[in-house]
Design a protein around this motif. Structure first.
Motif, short mmCIF file in Angstrom:
data_model
loop_
_atom_site.label_atom_id
_atom_site.label_comp_id
_atom_site.label_asym_id
_atom_site.label_seq_id
_atom_site.Cartn_x
_atom_site.Cartn_y
_atom_site.Cartn_z
N ASP A 8 21.08 8.93 42.04
CA ASP A 8 20.70 10.17 41.33
C ASP A 8 19.40 10.74 41.89
O ASP A 8 19.27 11.97 42.06
N PHE A 9 18.44 9.87 42.17
CA PHE A 9 17.16 10.33 42.70
C PHE A 9 17.33 10.96 44.08
O PHE A 9 16.73 12.01 44.38
N GLY A 46 29.37 8.25 46.92
CA GLY A 46 28.46 9.35 46.66
C GLY A 46 28.76 10.57 47.52
O GLY A 46 29.70 10.58 48.32
N GLY A 67 22.65 3.29 40.54
CA GLY A 67 22.88 4.63 40.00
C GLY A 67 21.60 5.45 39.91
O GLY A 67 21.60 6.65 40.23
N HIS A 68 20.51 4.80 39.51
CA HIS A 68 19.23 5.52 39.44
C HIS A 68 18.80 6.00 40.83
O HIS A 68 18.29 7.12 40.98
N GLN A 78 19.97 12.43 45.28
CA GLN A 78 20.59 13.75 45.08
C GLN A 78 19.55 14.78 44.61
O GLN A 78 19.56 15.93 45.07
N HIS A 79 18.66 14.34 43.73
CA HIS A 79 17.60 15.23 43.26
C HIS A 79 16.71 15.66 44.42
O HIS A 79 16.33 16.84 44.52
#
Length: 504
Positions: A249-250, A285, A245-246, A252-253
């Motif tokens: 998220d990264f 995702g 998950g981390h 996507q950032h």
């Protein structure tokens, strides 16, 4: 399916023999290059026959050992069988067998831990000595003598070219429909005659589907009908899913910041449950039209291809669980159009990794507060498996992640430590560290900035105050670029060796 159906080169029919007879052609003290990469495409019958021969020779008072070169790890039928009879003098470049590991760590076997991209070229340069015999699994032999590769390519091209003698193990269990899935590039050369490798996209074919061999060097052809030792992956647990998950998220950032395209860049992932959890996260995702450029294609990447999320994948081996392997066989025509298997000197080539802009995700044993990573050694001295291809990707990738749970052995060991007990990847090659606790983006930071980010975001809460205390005290004494208290830097490891725990 008979052996004759697979061996269509008539001149080889007279060289068909038993595994025992073929093993008798391997000289004591010889260097033997065997196929195999991460439990795929390794010979099954001949190593076991060789182990029986070694055992008989020892019983007769004639010690017998060989040095074994492969692509990467193999399986119990090869590494385990030969190690069990103390038949391996030198092993390279990577292993994961528990018997091998024990022999290495008790000093009974030599082990040369190498970057996987270095192995073929070091063999060509003559750095490793003469290659006496190649033992290579193939799925078939064409009427003109060319070889249809099996489930791993690895270093097979180099072994076939360099070996004085070649033994072929034809595996009739590997489906013939894999014919055409391979891309063997013959354009590499020894300096100063090297030319650029003509690849700008991971799905490009740059070679040919088959391996070449000088027929005069082939001294034996042996039949086997045995599948690879399928890798058993546990379902991703909560820790693996948190790490995944981390990372998602990264990514996507990074897309929002304009540093990555919406379909990302080619993905590389190491082997294991965390890697499969990351790939499973990509399955649900927001990213589409993904590509893979990796060493080993495992379950998670196969699922991405099946779903349409990933349009193509390049690797050097396919290593799947039983369920994924059944799906691969049932839909092999579909996968053959989307998967390329190449020599590891291409799959792991540092210049290609940099040119293609790979996003690399690899596991580690521990990291220290400044971002140095240990991928290989337990408590500084005991080998686990080897560096594998992680270094090929870490230094050259567009983005390089190293991942681990924050603790091991039920919480007794912190995977974030004041100083690594062994360093495989220096702080200069490590961009991003991830544990279930969080993600530390280390790009552009000084050592002291790295330390605070790693402690805050990656360390387990049980060890975070201890790391902070060490770092604070280190900043009050000595040099301040990379503050350390040398008398304490490895005290956590010493305490673990003495008590079984890093906890005070």
């Amino acid at each position: 399916m008979t052996l004759a159906d697979r061996v269509r080169y008539a001149d080889f029919h007279s060289r068909i023999m038993s595994a025992e007879d073929a093993a008798a052609l391997i000289p004591a003290g010889g260097n033997v290059g065997m196929s195999g990469f991460t439990g795929a495409g390794y010979p099954k019958a001949i190593p076991q026959a060789l182990a029986r021969r070694i055992e008989a020779e020892r019983a007769a008072g004639r010690p017998f050992r060989v040095s074994v070169w492969t692509g990467a790890s193999t399986a119990p039928e090869l590494d385990g069988a030969l190690a069990q009879v103390d038949g391996i003098e030198m092993r390279l470049p990577f292993q994961s067998d528990p018997v091998c590991r024990d022999k290495i760590n008790t000093g009974q076997m030599h082990f040369s831990d190498m970057h996987l991209s270095h192995v073929a070229q070091h063999a060509w340069f003559g750095f490793l000595g003469r290659l006496d015999v190649a033992v290579v699994e193939v799925l078939g032999i064409l009427p003109d003598g060319r070889l249809i590769p099996s489930t791993a390519v690895g270093n097979n091209k180099t072994w076939l070219d360099l070996a004085d003698k070649v033994i072929l193990e034809v595996n009739t269990q590997v489906p013939e429909q894999m014919d055409g899935m391979h891309d063997i590039y013959y354009g590499t050369a020894v300096p100063p005659h090297r030319k650029p490798i003509p690849m700008t996209q991971p799905h490009e074919r740059i070679g040919e589907p088959y391996l070449r061999v000088d027929p005069a060097k082939v001294v034996a052809v042996v039949a086997t009908h045995q599948g690879d030792r399928n890798t058993r992956f546990a379902a991703p647990d909560a820790v693996s899913n948190q790490i995944a998950g981390h990372i998602i998220d990264f990514l996507q950032h990074e897309v929002r910041q304009g540093r990555l395209p919406r379909d990302l860049l080619p993905l590389q992932s190491g082997v294991g449950n965390v890697a499969n959890a990351v790939l499973a996260g990509l399955l649900t995702g927001p990213f589409e039209n993904l590509t893979g450029f990796t060493e080993v294609l495992q379950d998670g990447m196969l699922e991405l291809i099946k779903s349409g999320k990933m349009v193509s994948a390049s690797a050097t081996a396919i290593s799947l669980s039983s369920a994924a392997l059944a799906d691969f066989h049932a839909n092999i025509d579909f996968y053959r159009e989307r998967i390329l298997l190449r020599p590891q000197e291409i799959s792991n080539h540092p210049e290609l990794v940099r040119r293609l802009g790979i996003i690399a995700m690899n596991a580690m044993i521990e990291a220290d507060i400044y971002g140095n990573v240990n991928s290989t050694h337990l408590m500084g001295s005991s080998m686990m498996n080897g560096i594998g291809g992680s270094g090929d990707f870490a230094r050259n990738s567009y983005l390089s992640f190293f991942v681990t749970p924050s603790v091991a052995k039920g919480g007794a060991i912190s995977c974030i430590v004041p100083m690594c007990s062994h360093v495989d990847h220096t702080e200069h090659d490590v961009q991003i560290l991830v544990t279930e606790q969080g993600l530390a983006d280390l790009r552009g930071l000084s050592p002291r900035q790295r330390a605070q980010v790693i402690i805050d975001r990656c360390a387990h809460p049980d060890f975070r105050p201890l790391l902070q205390d060490y770092f604070d005290r280190a900043q009050r004494a000595g040099g301040q670029h990379t503050p350390h208290i040398l008398g304490e830097a490895l005290s956590w490891h010493q305490r673990c060796l003495a008590t079984g725990s890093m906890r005070p």
